[in-house]
Design an enzyme around this catalytic site. Structure first.
Site, PDB file in Angstrom:
ATOM      1  CG  HIS A  93      -2.631  -4.890  64.201  1.00  0.00           C
ATOM      2  ND1 HIS A  93      -2.743  -5.564  65.749  1.00  0.00           N
ATOM      3  CD2 HIS A  93      -3.836  -3.785  64.707  1.00  0.00           C
ATOM      4  CE1 HIS A  93      -3.929  -5.464  66.670  1.00  0.00           C
ATOM      5  NE2 HIS A  93      -4.771  -4.469  65.538  1.00  0.00           N
ATOM      6  CB  SER A 137      -7.532  -2.965  64.393  1.00  0.00           C
ATOM      7  OG  SER A 137      -7.401  -3.696  65.605  1.00  0.00           O
TER       8      SER A 137
END
Length: 208
Positions: free
Chosen positions: A130, A107
């Site tokens: 993501h 992330s």
């Protein structure tokens, strides 16, 4: 009306809830090496107010007088804005930055890693990218506005990956949409890292 009992929080949320009382610096370390203009920086927790906040991190980093920084990462990520601010603080520092992913750069930590002039994936380390995520409360217009903001944030993050790797932004948006995990070698193959750390216990290569 009677009182409504709240459900118990899962263990990992209970753990996070306790963190606002932590002192700044509990979740990261910046240490200048004695007798040398080098420093080691470690981020081994979440990004944001629950762990490593951009405000505290950037202030300490700006005060660090060093020519070379080793940034060691093992983080599941966290707040996107704090991650982008930390990325920019590292990029703007005078020192050359060597990022070493010791375990996980997921992330926000995955694009913080891209601030490195050199990025090394340690043995067994992984990287995950993501799409940006968030919460919204309101009417249908509020929800549509939130979706647009999330797309803009994701485009910006994909741009960081694309600038590092030389690959198209669209490729990374597609990979982000499906929550893509990379092994150490796959991160190198995708241009998100430069090398996999050598195994000191591996037998030496022989020429046939």
């Amino acid at each position: 009306m009677g009182e409504v009992a709240l459900p118990e929080l899962p263990a990992h949320l209970e753990r996070l809830r306790a963190r606002p009382t932590a002192k700044a610096g509990d979740w990261y370390r910046i240490k200048a090496k004695a007798g040398a203009r080098t420093a080691e920086v470690s981020i081994y927790d979440e990004i944001g107010d629950w762990g490593t906040s951009a405000k505290d991190f950037a202030a300490e980093l700006r005060a660090l007088d060093a020519d070379a920084i080793t940034l060691r990462l093992n983080s599941p990520g966290g707040d996107a804005w704090d991650g982008i601010a930390i990325f920019n603080a590292l990029k703007d520092h005078q020192a050359s930055v060597h990022v070493v992913v010791d375990g996980l750069a997921a992330s926000a930590a995955s694009f913080i890693a891209q601030a490195g002039d050199r990025i090394t994936m340690n043995r067994g380390a992984q990287m995950m990218i993501h799409d940006a995520a968030g919460l919204a409360i309101g009417n249908a217009r509020d929800m549509r506005d939130m979706a647009e903001v999330l797309d803009r944030v994701s485009d910006s993050i994909a741009g960081i990956y694309a600038a590092r790797s030389g690959r198209p932004v669209a490729e990374f948006r597609a990979a982000m949409a499906r929550d893509t995990w990379y092994t150490a070698q796959e991160a190198v193959d995708e241009g998100l890292a430069d090398e996999v750390a050598a195994d000191p216990d591996a037998p030496p290569a022989t020429n046939s």
